[in-house]
Scaffold this motif. Structure first.
Motif, PDB file in Angstrom:
ATOM      1  N   UNK A  25       0.827  -1.204   0.000  1.00  0.00           N
ATOM      2  CA  UNK A  25       0.000   0.000   0.000  1.00  0.00           C
ATOM      3  C   UNK A  25       0.867   1.261   0.000  1.00  0.00           C
ATOM      4  N   UNK A  26       1.890   1.263   0.848  1.00  0.00           N
ATOM      5  CA  UNK A  26       2.767   2.441   0.922  1.00  0.00           C
ATOM      6  C   UNK A  26       3.485   2.672  -0.402  1.00  0.00           C
ATOM      7  N   UNK A  27       3.933   1.574  -1.025  1.00  0.00           N
ATOM      8  CA  UNK A  27       4.630   1.690  -2.311  1.00  0.00           C
ATOM      9  C   UNK A  27       3.714   2.296  -3.367  1.00  0.00           C
ATOM     10  N   UNK A  28       2.478   1.793  -3.468  1.00  0.00           N
ATOM     11  CA  UNK A  28       1.548   2.307  -4.478  1.00  0.00           C
ATOM     12  C   UNK A  28       1.195   3.766  -4.225  1.00  0.00           C
ATOM     13  N   UNK A  29       0.921   4.106  -2.973  1.00  0.00           N
ATOM     14  CA  UNK A  29       0.609   5.502  -2.660  1.00  0.00           C
ATOM     15  C   UNK A  29       1.783   6.413  -2.995  1.00  0.00           C
ATOM     16  N   UNK A  30       2.994   5.946  -2.728  1.00  0.00           N
ATOM     17  CA  UNK A  30       4.197   6.718  -3.052  1.00  0.00           C
ATOM     18  C   UNK A  30       4.346   6.845  -4.573  1.00  0.00           C
ATOM     19  N   UNK A  31       4.051   5.760  -5.307  1.00  0.00           N
ATOM     20  CA  UNK A  31       4.115   5.785  -6.770  1.00  0.00           C
ATOM     21  C   UNK A  31       3.180   6.848  -7.338  1.00  0.00           C
ATOM     22  N   UNK A  32       1.957   6.892  -6.829  1.00  0.00           N
ATOM     23  CA  UNK A  32       0.988   7.881  -7.317  1.00  0.00           C
ATOM     24  C   UNK A  32       1.436   9.300  -6.963  1.00  0.00           C
ATOM     25  N   UNK A  33       1.990   9.455  -5.786  1.00  0.00           N
ATOM     26  CA  UNK A  33       2.462  10.771  -5.351  1.00  0.00           C
ATOM     27  C   UNK A  33       3.656  11.232  -6.183  1.00  0.00           C
ATOM     28  N   UNK A  34       4.600  10.339  -6.418  1.00  0.00           N
ATOM     29  CA  UNK A  34       5.779  10.681  -7.230  1.00  0.00           C
ATOM     30  C   UNK A  34       5.354  11.018  -8.654  1.00  0.00           C
ATOM     31  N   UNK A  35       4.432  10.242  -9.196  1.00  0.00           N
ATOM     32  CA  UNK A  35       3.931  10.505 -10.546  1.00  0.00           C
ATOM     33  C   UNK A  35       3.301  11.900 -10.620  1.00  0.00           C
ATOM     34  N   UNK A  36       2.533  12.251  -9.607  1.00  0.00           N
ATOM     35  CA  UNK A  36       1.949  13.589  -9.555  1.00  0.00           C
ATOM     36  C   UNK A  36       3.005  14.673  -9.423  1.00  0.00           C
ATOM     37  N   UNK A  37       4.043  14.393  -8.647  1.00  0.00           N
ATOM     38  CA  UNK A  37       5.141  15.351  -8.486  1.00  0.00           C
ATOM     39  C   UNK A  37       5.905  15.563  -9.782  1.00  0.00           C
ATOM     40  N   UNK A  38       6.163  14.481 -10.500  1.00  0.00           N
ATOM     41  CA  UNK A  38       6.850  14.591 -11.791  1.00  0.00           C
ATOM     42  C   UNK A  38       5.970  15.355 -12.785  1.00  0.00           C
TER      43      UNK A  38
END
Length: 168
Positions: A2-15
């Protein structure tokens, strides 16, 4: 996971946000250099590439934040069980659509690479380079839709949408 996926979505939004800044920089540079009588070829194309990258990379973060436009009139009129079924049906259809989008975005990158497609503008950029952002963005979006579908099937309620929060 869960943490990995949430981080993935957040990083994608940041990029995606970084690419939005790229749009700003390219447009401002284009305006400034035109005023100075200097021509830097490809600035308009790079603004377009950055805008496309920002749009596609923001899809998953926007979806998981509950910011995609959603018509809840029909959902709100249904009982809880009917609402869940309709929501699951919509998510399953979204899985099929995003899988298709992801597949063909990846295929486009590979085709552009194999055909040595280049931009017809002043920049002459190999098209597979800016297309990578589209393929990666659609892949992360597909993961987000599948993730949400699995969560809903497990009975985990969706996060409240921002538009609904304003009225509660």
């Amino acid at each position: 996971m869960r943490r990995f996926l949430d981080k993935l979505y957040l990083v994608s939004g940041g990029v995606a946000a970084v690419f939005m800044v790229g749009v700003l920089v390219a447009v401002v540079m284009s305006i400034a250099t035109r005023q100075m009588g200097v021509h830097i070829g490809g600035l308009d194309a790079y603004a377009g590439y950055s805008m496309a990258a920002a749009g596609f990379l923001a899809l998953a973060h926007t979806f998981k934040s509950g910011e995609h436009i959603r018509v809840t009139l029909l959902l709100s009129a249904l009982p809880a069980k009917g609402r869940l079924r309709l929501d699951l049906l919509a998510l399953l259809i979204a899985c099929a659509i995003t899988a298709n989008l992801c597949w063909f975005s990846g295929k486009l990158v590979l085709d552009s690479l194999s055909f040595n497609d280049i931009s017809t503008g002043d920049d002459g950029t190999p098209l597979w380079i800016p297309q990578i952002a589209m393929a990666v963005g659609t892949l992360i979006f597909f993961i987000a839709v599948v993730d949400e579908t699995i969560r809903r099937m497990r009975g985990i309620p969706e996060a409240a949408h921002r538009e609904e929060k304003h009225y509660e």
